[in-house]
Scaffold this motif. Sequence first.
Motif, short mmCIF file in Angstrom:
data_model
loop_
_atom_site.label_atom_id
_atom_site.label_comp_id
_atom_site.label_asym_id
_atom_site.label_seq_id
_atom_site.Cartn_x
_atom_site.Cartn_y
_atom_site.Cartn_z
N ILE A 138 34.85 45.89 34.98
CA ILE A 138 34.76 45.46 33.57
C ILE A 138 36.16 45.38 32.96
O ILE A 138 36.49 44.42 32.24
CB ILE A 138 33.86 46.43 32.76
CG1 ILE A 138 32.40 46.24 33.19
CG2 ILE A 138 34.02 46.22 31.26
CD1 ILE A 138 31.41 47.23 32.58
N THR A 139 37.00 46.36 33.27
CA THR A 139 38.37 46.35 32.72
C THR A 139 39.09 45.09 33.17
O THR A 139 39.73 44.40 32.35
CB THR A 139 39.14 47.61 33.20
OG1 THR A 139 38.41 48.74 32.78
CG2 THR A 139 40.54 47.67 32.63
N LYS A 140 38.98 44.77 34.45
CA LYS A 140 39.67 43.56 34.95
C LYS A 140 39.11 42.31 34.29
O LYS A 140 39.85 41.42 33.90
CB LYS A 140 39.49 43.44 36.47
CG LYS A 140 40.37 44.40 37.22
CD LYS A 140 40.17 44.24 38.72
CE LYS A 140 40.79 45.44 39.42
NZ LYS A 140 40.32 45.66 40.75
N LEU A 141 37.78 42.27 34.14
CA LEU A 141 37.18 41.07 33.54
C LEU A 141 37.61 40.93 32.08
O LEU A 141 37.82 39.82 31.59
CB LEU A 141 35.65 41.14 33.65
CG LEU A 141 35.09 40.88 35.05
CD1 LEU A 141 33.62 41.24 35.11
CD2 LEU A 141 35.29 39.41 35.44
N LYS A 142 37.73 42.06 31.39
CA LYS A 142 38.14 41.98 29.98
C LYS A 142 39.60 41.55 29.87
O LYS A 142 39.98 40.81 28.96
CB LYS A 142 37.94 43.33 29.30
CG LYS A 142 36.49 43.57 28.91
CD LYS A 142 36.35 44.78 28.05
CE LYS A 142 34.93 44.90 27.51
NZ LYS A 142 34.60 46.26 27.10
N LEU A 143 40.42 42.03 30.80
CA LEU A 143 41.84 41.70 30.74
C LEU A 143 42.11 40.25 31.14
O LEU A 143 42.92 39.56 30.53
CB LEU A 143 42.64 42.63 31.66
CG LEU A 143 42.94 44.03 31.14
CD1 LEU A 143 43.57 44.87 32.25
CD2 LEU A 143 43.88 43.97 29.94
N PHE A 144 41.45 39.82 32.26
CA PHE A 144 41.84 38.53 32.85
C PHE A 144 40.71 37.52 33.02
O PHE A 144 40.96 36.38 33.38
CB PHE A 144 42.41 38.75 34.27
CG PHE A 144 43.37 39.89 34.39
CD1 PHE A 144 44.60 39.85 33.75
CD2 PHE A 144 43.05 41.01 35.14
CE1 PHE A 144 45.49 40.90 33.87
CE2 PHE A 144 43.94 42.07 35.26
CZ PHE A 144 45.17 42.02 34.62
N GLY A 145 39.47 37.98 32.82
CA GLY A 145 38.32 37.17 33.25
C GLY A 145 38.16 35.82 32.57
O GLY A 145 37.49 34.95 33.09
N ASP A 146 38.84 35.64 31.41
CA ASP A 146 38.66 34.36 30.70
C ASP A 146 39.42 33.22 31.37
O ASP A 146 39.12 32.05 31.14
CB ASP A 146 39.12 34.50 29.24
CG ASP A 146 38.09 35.28 28.44
OD1 ASP A 146 36.94 35.41 28.92
OD2 ASP A 146 38.46 35.79 27.36
N GLU A 147 40.43 33.58 32.17
CA GLU A 147 41.20 32.51 32.82
C GLU A 147 40.60 32.22 34.18
O GLU A 147 40.33 33.14 34.95
CB GLU A 147 42.65 32.95 32.99
CG GLU A 147 43.36 33.19 31.67
CD GLU A 147 44.59 34.06 31.86
OE1 GLU A 147 45.22 33.96 32.94
OE2 GLU A 147 44.89 34.84 30.94
N GLU A 148 40.46 30.93 34.49
CA GLU A 148 39.79 30.57 35.74
C GLU A 148 40.51 31.09 36.97
O GLU A 148 39.89 31.57 37.92
CB GLU A 148 39.66 29.05 35.83
CG GLU A 148 38.49 28.56 35.00
CD GLU A 148 38.33 27.06 35.01
OE1 GLU A 148 38.96 26.38 35.84
OE2 GLU A 148 37.56 26.57 34.16
N ALA A 149 41.86 31.03 36.95
CA ALA A 149 42.63 31.46 38.12
C ALA A 149 42.41 32.96 38.35
O ALA A 149 42.27 33.41 39.50
CB ALA A 149 44.11 31.17 37.92
N SER A 150 42.35 33.72 37.26
CA SER A 150 42.16 35.17 37.40
C SER A 150 40.75 35.48 37.90
O SER A 150 40.56 36.36 38.74
CB SER A 150 42.37 35.87 36.07
OG SER A 150 43.53 35.43 35.49
N LEU A 151 39.79 34.74 37.36
CA LEU A 151 38.40 34.96 37.80
C LEU A 151 38.30 34.68 39.30
O LEU A 151 37.63 35.40 40.04
CB LEU A 151 37.46 34.04 37.01
CG LEU A 151 35.98 34.32 37.18
CD1 LEU A 151 35.61 35.73 36.70
CD2 LEU A 151 35.15 33.30 36.39
#
Length: 169
Positions: A138-151
Amino acid sequence: MISENIKNILNEQINKEFYSAYLYLAMSAFFDKMGLYGFANWTKVQAREEVDHGMIIFDYMIDRNTPVQLKQIDIPDTDFQNPLQVFEKVLDHEKYVTSSIDSIAKLSLDECDLATLNFINWYLKEQIEEEKNTTDIITKLKLFGDEEASLYLINEELQKREYKKHEYS
Ligand code: OFO
């Protein structure tokens, strides 16, 4: 001899573990449909671990010569929207399972069933790990999840999870 109360609560817990497996499988199917195969893999591996959790209680009851009553498994929640929302549901669910395990520990203590208390200790530790793994995602998704490359990168990381039979120790 296991008491009636302990027998009932362990039977309920078998059902909750198998429900957990259903829930994770439903999540896996959702992610697969989205093309997020790493997320699908992670949740499918978790489903298999949940079956192991149920089977470990099943075997404990058999070893203690206690009747196993398999109950109906509910249809899992399938109101899924995106990875963050799904993992928030996972965390809520795992907190609920932690509270059920706590109840088993408390009842074992109240009834002075030290063998069951000792047995359920493994689950208490397991729940700490499950809540932590979910919180990290969840922490990773909140930090980066909105960007496609990060997802994409998170998805690749979750693809690496491999199933290992969960052994009671
Ligand atoms: Fe069995 O730990 Fe998750 O639900």
